[in-house]
Design an enzyme around this catalytic site. Sequence first.
Site, PDB file in Angstrom:
ATOM      1  N   CYS A 151     -39.806  -6.278  36.909  1.00  0.00           N
ATOM      2  CA  CYS A 151     -38.371  -6.026  36.840  1.00  0.00           C
ATOM      3  C   CYS A 151     -37.848  -6.928  35.762  1.00  0.00           C
ATOM      4  O   CYS A 151     -35.829  -7.116  34.711  1.00  0.00           O
ATOM      5  CB  CYS A 151     -37.917  -7.673  38.341  1.00  0.00           C
ATOM      6  SG  CYS A 151     -38.417  -8.771  38.693  1.00  0.00           S
ATOM      7  N   HIS A 198     -36.742 -11.563  42.225  1.00  0.00           N
ATOM      8  CA  HIS A 198     -36.652  -9.966  41.434  1.00  0.00           C
ATOM      9  C   HIS A 198     -35.478  -9.990  40.488  1.00  0.00           C
ATOM     10  O   HIS A 198     -34.694 -10.983  41.078  1.00  0.00           O
ATOM     11  CB  HIS A 198     -36.981  -9.551  42.743  1.00  0.00           C
ATOM     12  CG  HIS A 198     -36.501  -7.576  42.236  1.00  0.00           C
ATOM     13  ND1 HIS A 198     -37.407  -7.039  41.415  1.00  0.00           N
ATOM     14  CD2 HIS A 198     -35.406  -6.865  42.482  1.00  0.00           C
ATOM     15  CE1 HIS A 198     -37.049  -6.228  41.338  1.00  0.00           C
ATOM     16  NE2 HIS A 198     -36.226  -5.661  41.865  1.00  0.00           N
ATOM     17  N   HIS A 257     -33.209  -1.131  38.563  1.00  0.00           N
ATOM     18  CA  HIS A 257     -34.463  -1.955  38.554  1.00  0.00           C
ATOM     19  C   HIS A 257     -35.846  -1.939  38.358  1.00  0.00           C
ATOM     20  O   HIS A 257     -35.892  -0.509  39.038  1.00  0.00           O
ATOM     21  CB  HIS A 257     -33.975  -3.287  39.949  1.00  0.00           C
ATOM     22  CG  HIS A 257     -34.354  -2.077  41.009  1.00  0.00           C
ATOM     23  ND1 HIS A 257     -34.726  -3.170  42.491  1.00  0.00           N
ATOM     24  CD2 HIS A 257     -34.292  -1.113  41.601  1.00  0.00           C
ATOM     25  CE1 HIS A 257     -35.288  -2.376  42.953  1.00  0.00           C
ATOM     26  NE2 HIS A 257     -33.965  -1.110  42.854  1.00  0.00           N
TER      27      HIS A 257
END
Length: 393
Positions: free
Chosen positions: A279, A334, A346
């Site tokens: 990520c 994240h 993402h």
Amino acid sequence: MKYSKFIFSVLSMAAIAFGSPAQSSTEALGLAQRAVEKARETVAPDSRQIVFEIKAYNDNDGNLTVGGKTSEAAVRNAIAGALADSGVDYVDKIEVYPSDRWAMTRIPVASHRTAGRHAAEMATQSIMGMPLRVLESESEFWRVQTPDGYIAYVPSSSVVAKSDEEMRQWRAAKRFVVTALYQIRAYNSPVASGPRDVVTDLVNGSIVTVPGGVPSIENGRLHIELPDGRTGWANATDFAPIEEWAAQNFDADKILDTAYSMEGTPYLWGGTSTKTLDCSGLAKVSYLSNGIILMRDASQQAKTGTRIAAKDWKTLRAGDLLFFGNASTGKVTHVAIYDHDGNYVHSSGRVKRNSVDPESSSYLTTPFLHAVRIAGNEETSGIMRARNHPWYF
């Protein structure tokens, strides 16, 4: 990194804690250990960025010793200053890694691990032509630092050593950056195109030079030289002069185009290239295409830029970074790149799209903690344009 606040705080501690005219060996050891720990907390709180392997101890002869390794001379200087003011005699065995040893990634993507073995966790990656500071090079794995400050171990076969003078020459050389969104190939001649004619592939952000220092284009292909001296020919329109790449202003469309071009690309822990990524790797790669170097991990990126509360998501702009994680502890796990109307891109399982809008069909329930704005914050802590990075220019 600025150390003045740290030095002041440590010296203040020394004035209080070391103020007595004499201490026993036990007291002296305790004072030294506290000074070292204070240095760790203040100067090197993030072991991903600074090597701080220092401890205070009594050696076999009973001598108070402060020894170990660090990547920053300022760490040693701060500890030495505090202990000198303490009036406690000690033996200095702190080794500071040199700052003039270099390497360059010689393959399209090199994997860096948390320890010097292939089975160790992958921490990050570097791409061809990326300059690396060498801390240790005595084994199969070299301990290196990437331009974002991240420290890890890379196989020696993935890099080529460079002297300080060679790096100065490289910074002054005619260099080109791969700006193509998709992987390209260099061939062994201006006209060859067969599978057995491939010299290497290259990814977005790869940096090459040109043989002889003068650009040569034949049949629409640029003659390039790789960091280890190999040469090849690749589509000239897939490159930009490094000065042009580095001179870009903030461009949210460029960042998002890069991110979206990788849609469907599989997630890989530690990945930071267009081949496969995690990520925070998606954020790094996308921003690097705009000439901006971000911190490596989501937890680090979350502390940069201008913070925006999650409840204010409707004020977000394209290119802002969104952070998700544990709602009760605030721990970031994240990161995503915002686009518009609550939508973001993402890397989670694969590069894909979702939304922070609870009314959207693509809404995810992972707690959205906050966002940060990178635009307008270039050259603040944790954000740097490549054009201002001394390793590049």
